[in-house]
Design a protein around this motif. Structure first.
Motif, mmCIF file in Angstrom:
data_model
loop_
_atom_site.group_PDB
_atom_site.id
_atom_site.type_symbol
_atom_site.label_atom_id
_atom_site.label_comp_id
_atom_site.label_asym_id
_atom_site.label_seq_id
_atom_site.Cartn_x
_atom_site.Cartn_y
_atom_site.Cartn_z
ATOM 1 N N ALA A 214 13.743 9.552 2.043
ATOM 2 C CA ALA A 214 13.293 10.577 1.520
ATOM 3 C C ALA A 214 12.276 8.469 0.775
ATOM 4 C CB ALA A 214 13.768 10.566 0.107
ATOM 5 N N ARG A 215 12.213 7.884 1.568
ATOM 6 C CA ARG A 215 11.273 6.362 0.837
ATOM 7 C C ARG A 215 11.394 5.704 2.317
ATOM 8 N NH1 ARG A 215 10.176 6.475 -4.258
ATOM 9 N NH2 ARG A 215 8.613 5.508 -4.052
ATOM 10 N N GLU A 216 11.507 6.040 3.536
ATOM 11 C CA GLU A 216 11.739 5.760 5.133
ATOM 12 C C GLU A 216 11.030 4.446 5.092
ATOM 13 O OE1 GLU A 216 11.041 8.119 8.192
ATOM 14 O OE2 GLU A 216 9.960 9.126 7.495
ATOM 15 N N PHE A 217 9.257 4.494 4.352
ATOM 16 C CA PHE A 217 7.920 3.473 4.695
ATOM 17 C C PHE A 217 9.015 2.224 3.816
ATOM 18 C CE2 PHE A 217 5.911 7.554 6.171
ATOM 19 C CZ PHE A 217 5.756 6.666 7.213
ATOM 20 N N GLU A 218 9.070 2.618 2.981
ATOM 21 C CA GLU A 218 9.439 1.238 1.948
ATOM 22 C C GLU A 218 10.720 0.202 1.529
ATOM 23 O OE1 GLU A 218 7.149 3.545 -2.017
ATOM 24 O OE2 GLU A 218 8.453 4.577 -0.843
ATOM 25 N N ILE A 219 11.671 1.282 2.047
ATOM 26 C CA ILE A 219 13.401 0.566 2.026
ATOM 27 C C ILE A 219 14.151 0.743 3.749
ATOM 28 C CG2 ILE A 219 13.225 1.212 -0.230
ATOM 29 C CD1 ILE A 219 15.710 3.381 0.695
ATOM 30 N N SER A 220 15.143 -0.243 3.498
ATOM 31 C CA SER A 220 15.858 0.220 4.816
ATOM 32 C C SER A 220 17.488 -0.142 4.608
ATOM 33 C CB SER A 220 15.432 -1.100 5.363
ATOM 34 O OG SER A 220 15.557 -2.472 4.434
ATOM 35 N N LEU B 104 1.081 -0.971 0.065
ATOM 36 C CA LEU B 104 -0.016 -0.045 0.222
ATOM 37 C C LEU B 104 0.449 0.994 0.036
ATOM 38 C CD1 LEU B 104 -2.736 -1.330 2.414
ATOM 39 C CD2 LEU B 104 -2.886 -1.151 -0.071
ATOM 40 N N PRO B 105 0.313 2.563 -0.237
ATOM 41 C CA PRO B 105 1.522 3.418 -0.195
ATOM 42 C C PRO B 105 1.491 4.185 0.702
ATOM 43 C CG PRO B 105 -1.349 4.424 -1.113
ATOM 44 C CD PRO B 105 -0.802 2.484 -1.223
ATOM 45 N N PRO B 106 2.910 4.462 1.035
ATOM 46 C CA PRO B 106 3.117 4.671 2.094
ATOM 47 C C PRO B 106 2.470 5.851 2.754
ATOM 48 C CG PRO B 106 4.891 5.246 0.799
ATOM 49 C CD PRO B 106 3.928 4.739 0.059
ATOM 50 N N GLU B 107 1.662 6.924 2.326
ATOM 51 C CA GLU B 107 1.422 7.812 3.016
ATOM 52 C C GLU B 107 0.204 7.531 3.309
ATOM 53 O OE1 GLU B 107 0.128 7.947 -1.854
ATOM 54 O OE2 GLU B 107 1.771 8.079 -0.407
#
Length: 522
Positions: free
Chosen positions: A309-315, A252-255
């Motif tokens: 910038a993409r904290e919800f999607e990547i580590s 699902l989208p991070p937002e």
């Protein structure tokens, strides 16, 4: 790969309710249909042929088809599925499998050694499944000794046969006898042994499964029907989840996640995934053949900015192999923090003054995280005086060029850099090692470290994981020191489900995210 948008939120839910009726998120009473609704973005297969599917497409149809063997929970260790037991000859060239008794295919025919042989031979004939190169590399023949016994004659290689066999799903011998020359039939018909039967299938749209009441396994699946819906718009998927129209949803989208995490009816799981993303750099031709330049770019990269910038999607990156495959270990010398002073020093060492160097980076045009990565990398390189030209390109076009370059080693087809998403096409660290093995088809950029390959081989000969990890960690340390790639990030897995959905399990080193037979409503 780009696929057209197929469904909208209201349309999808109308389809689902027209197919099946059930109470969302509530355990049914005795005699009621038990319905599970799963929303995905791109995981509905293009076809149903299990011997011509790959990666997460295969994971979906593993609810319908089963392999001989499979990785045991939380480990690399292999357990039997359709194979009850096995043995290997002293010289390692003959593997003998005894099949499980009492197993029937969805067409009512029994599981036999002939079905195993025909499934293997058909997959080799089609030649497109991810398991094909793994099996073709070692298997010389498959023989049906009797109905319950099958032999694989192999040429022993580094990774054991058992791990290679996890990608071979078994199809009915009757279906292969009758339709083996017609791939279109297998694209639209599924005859496996698994806990679910395909009731309806529309490529890249939906897949409806019905419980197989004659499945050999225990306990029996809780849900009588499962609907997979492909919902291309992530915002629509999030809305359906919030409204209770989906029981389980992926990516699902991070937002939307912060809002969904506050919903008492939902559970949001965010965890480090198994897909590592590298910027592959040309180790054979062009400026990047110089190790010092590759190191300069690695130190220039602003990893912290990318993570923010993409904290919800990547580590954070973990190097050539994700840590869960290496006993939780991350190479101590892995570059994953920006150091511009060191980057400028290495750029000068490579023989370049600021402004003299221009490199090409090709990225997948539909991958938003890759676009963010490319923009940050481009800006980072500029800070040390290196120019990076970013070109968005279709994956098939890029792969065609890379394969030609790998085969011919012709500088005319060379590229400076491209992102590689490396996932576990086999449940073993070899899925990642293979990108650095000289003779492997995944090593597009011609990296080679003879000593590292020798250490990989030493680890493969060890029977225990903890002993195998010792030489493998040394090998990975050597690769990190050579800096053949810029290891950028690891993808996260994001799953949202009804809070009363129980039994969800995600294997840390394989593709089980859509295995549904263990799920149930509390």
């Amino acid at each position: 790969m780009t696929w057209g948008h197929r469904v909208r939120s209201a349309t999808v839910w109308c389809i689902a309710t027209a197919i099946l009726a059930g109470a969302a998120g509530m355990a049914p009473t005795q005699g009621q249909e038990r319905l599970l609704r799963i929303g995905v973005q791109r995981e509905i297969p293009r076809h149903l042929d299990p011997l011509d599917n790959q990666g997460r497409f295969q994971a979906n149809i593993e609810n319908v088809f089963e392999p001989l063997v499979y990785p045991h929970r939380d480990t690399w260790q292999i357990r039997g599925v359709l194979a009850e037991k096995w043995s290997v000859s002293p010289d390692g060239t003959r593997w003998t499998f005894t099949l499980r008794k009492g197993v029937t295919f969805h067409d009512g025919t029994p599981l036999t050694a002939k079905a195993v042989k025909l499934s293997h031979d058909y997959m080799m004939k089609i030649g497109r499944a991810q398991a094909v190169p793994l099996l073709r590399e070692v298997v010389r023949d498959v023989r049906a000794v009797d109905d319950q016994t099958v032999e694989f004659i192999v040429e022993p290689r580094e990774m054991p046969l058992l791990h290679r066999l996890t990608g071979l799903l078994i199809v009915s011998a009757k279906a292969l006898d009758e339709h083996g020359s017609d791939p279109n039939w297998f694209a639209n018909n599924a005859v496996g042994t698994g806990p679910y039967v395909v009731e309806e299938f529309r490529a890249r749209d939906r897949m409806v499964l019905r419980r197989n009441e004659k499945w050999w396994g225990n306990p029996k699946p809780y849900f009588t029907r499962v609907v997979f819906l492909e919902i291309r718009e992530s915002s629509a998927q999030a809305l359906m989840t919030e409204k209770g129209e989906l029981d389980l949803a992926y990516n699902l989208p991070p937002e939307t996640l912060l809002k969904l995490e506050k919903d008492p009816k939902l559970r949001v799981i965010r965890k480090k995934g198994d897909r590592a993303v590298y910027i592959r750099m040309n180790n054979l031709h062009g400026p990047l053949a110089k190790k010092s330049l590759r190191q300069a770019l690695a130190y220039a990269m602003d990893y912290a900015a990318l993570l923010k910038a993409r904290e919800f999607e990547i580590s954070a990156p973990e190097g050539p192999v994700p840590a869960q495959y290496m006993g939780g270990w991350v190479p101590p010398d892995l570059v994953r923090r920006q150091d511009l002073a060191r980057a400028k020093e290495l750029l000068a060492q490579a023989g370049y003054k600021p402004g003299e160097l221009t490199l090409d980076l090709y990225i997948h045009q539909a991958a938003s995280v890759q676009i963010t990565m490319a923009e940050i990398f481009q800006d980072s390189a500029k800070k040390i005086g290196a120019n990076v030209k970013v070109t968005q390109i279709e994956i098939p076009t890029m792969l065609q060029r890379l394969r030609r370059y790998y085969t011919e080693r012709d500088p005319r087809f060379a590229v400076d850099m491209f992102p590689l998403i490396r996932g576990p096409y086999v449940p073993h660290p070899y899925a990642y090692f293979s990108s650095y093995v000289k003779a492997n088809f995944n090593n597009y950029m011609h990296y080679y470290n003879r000593r590292a390959e020798e250490l990989f081989a030493v680890g493969f000969r060890e029977a225990k994981e903890e002993e195998a990890l010792k030489p493998w960690r040394r090998a990975v340390d050597m690769i990190v020191a050579d800096q053949p790639d810029l290891w950028a990030y690891t993808e996260k897995r994001i799953i949202v489900m009804r809070r009363n959905l129980d039994g969800y399990y995600e294997h840390p080193i394989w593709f089980p995210e859509t295995h549904v037979w263990s799920l149930r409503f509390k």
